[in-house]
Motif scaffolding. Structure first.
Motif: not given
Length: 432
Positions: A37-59
């Motif tokens: 995901l590209e964030y607003p500032n220049a050169n700011a980007c984050e990788t997200y794993y497209i996985l789900a938590p085993k415990d629904p209360d987790h991130y």
């Protein structure tokens, strides 16, 4: 370059698959499928794993990505720019609206009709409702569709962040329009949606993974760990009129939640001290993460100083208390001996300083100053009781009260002088 990739200590499981190829294993947890995901500032980007938590209360990385993307859409884009991405999903649609946006591309860099059109890649992603398609891919757990849609969304964000350079080499480079959008926020205040998104991102990455360790404490001691929720912190900031020139102190700051929020929300200078090693360590990590998040979102925060130590013996506390404008003491579970030991420290506070606590530092609220209690330390305070709502604290679901103690030495001096005059008159009369 702020390219962030976060690994978490809890278990993630596969959440997406290739609907057209049952043999495709690229979306299994062992393959660590990911998007960016590209964030607003220049050169700011984050990788997200497209996985789900085993415990629904987790991130949940996918939910976090959605919320951050929608916050960028709502708070950093003009209506014309939003039209290129589609519309925010309000329900789960079976079909995707492929109607092209009607807003002219010349408005991408602002409202001026003279703005240069943005150059898009060879595949032009403008004619689709990408946000609806993204929601559809999540509902269907369609991995390839999710990845391709995120690629299109990121292409659009990069086109806004990195406008084409002018043909004249001496002309100034066009600005990142996402960062320019910050100037248009009312009163230059951070929108609450952005504020809460940064706080949540920071917490999930720095505090969440250590939740089990933070709950290991000695019961019925002054070292029980508990947190104030962000909405409660905002209420305290408003009630104490904290601002960019204020010094805010948190005695027993835990993981530093209130400190980093106050410095982000008001740009004030903050100081906190925590005696327990684990929360103090997590607090330092949270501060590092908050600074990183601020840069990614194009924002700044006030200076934050953290100390691991005893609030009663710290030299730094002694140095800063006379300068403090607001002092927070989350003393809900403090033993009486610790509360009593803190009271003399408040004599160093300046006129008008405010002590915020979950239990009052006075024996009784709204007590009238009498000759009997005029020499008590707490007599310098005007005390006000305020309610907090259900869900404002981590240790209980119900509401309660917190207390604002404002230093009023001038009013106290007048009352004390009256008693001293009365004593003098009584002494003279007794000698007659």
């Amino acid at each position: 370059m702020y390219h962030v990739q976060i690994l978490f200590e809890f278990i993630l499981i596969a959440d997406f698959k290739n609907l057209d190829d049952s043999g495709d294993t690229s979306f299994e947890a062992e393959s660590y499928p990911a998007t960016e995901l590209e964030y607003p500032n220049a050169n700011a980007c984050e990788t997200y794993y497209i996985l789900a938590p085993k415990d629904p209360d987790h991130y949940n990385p996918i939910m976090c990505l959605e919320q951050s993307l929608y916050t960028i859409f709502e708070c950093y884009l003009t209506p014309a720019q939003q039209a290129l991405f589609g519309t925010l999903p309000t329900d789960f649609l079976q079909d995707v609206d492929n109607t092209p946006p009607s807003s002219p591309l010349t408005q991408l860099s602002g409202d001026s009709e003279q703005s240069s059109p943005v150059k898009f890649p060879s595949y032009d992603p403008r004619g689709m409702n990408h946000l609806r398609i993204l929601q559809r891919s999540i509902r269907r757990r369609d991995g390839p569709l999710f990845l391709s849609t995120m690629q299109n969304i990121n292409q659009l964000l990069r086109a806004l962040k990195y406008p084409p350079l002018p043909s004249d080499p001496f002309a100034p480079a066009p600005p990142n329009v996402l960062i320019e959008a910050i100037k248009g926020w009312p009163s230059s205040e951070i929108p609450n949606r952005v504020l809460m998104r940064i706080i949540d991102e920071t917490y999930q990455r720095s505090v969440g993974p250590h939740a089990l360790k933070l709950n290991r404490y000695e019961a019925f001691s002054s070292e029980v760990y508990g947190e104030l929720m962000p909405s409660f912190t905002s209420d305290i900031i408003a009630a104490t009129h904290l601002h960019k020139d204020s010094l805010f102190m948190d005695l027993g700051c835990g993981v530093g939640n209130v400190l980093v929020q106050a410095s982000l929300e008001t740009c004030c200078r903050s100081y906190g001290i925590e005696v327990m090693p684990t929360p103090a360590e997590v607090g330092r990590e949270q501060l590092r993460q908050m600074k990183k998040r601020c840069r990614m979102w194009g924002l700044s925060m006030g200076e934050v100083e953290l100390e691991e130590g005893d609030m009663l013996t710290s030299r730094r506390v002694t140095e800063l208390l006379p300068q403090a404008d607001v002092v927070l003491v989350n003393n809900k579970v403090f033993q009486q001996s610790l509360n009593e030991a803190l009271r003399p420290r408040f004599l160093d506070l300046k006129e008008g300083a405010i002590v915020v606590s979950l239990k009052p530092f006075v024996s009784s609220l709204n007590a009238r100053v009498t000759e009997r209690n005029v020499d008590d330390i707490s007599a310098i305070f005007d005390v006000f009781e305020r309610p907090y709502r259900s869900g404002s604290v981590s240790w209980g679901s119900g509401g309660g009260s917190y207390y604002l103690h404002r230093v009023d030495r001038e009013g106290y001096a007048v009352i004390k002088q009256q008693f001293e005059n009365q004593r003098a008159r009584s002494a003279r009369a007794s000698r007659r």
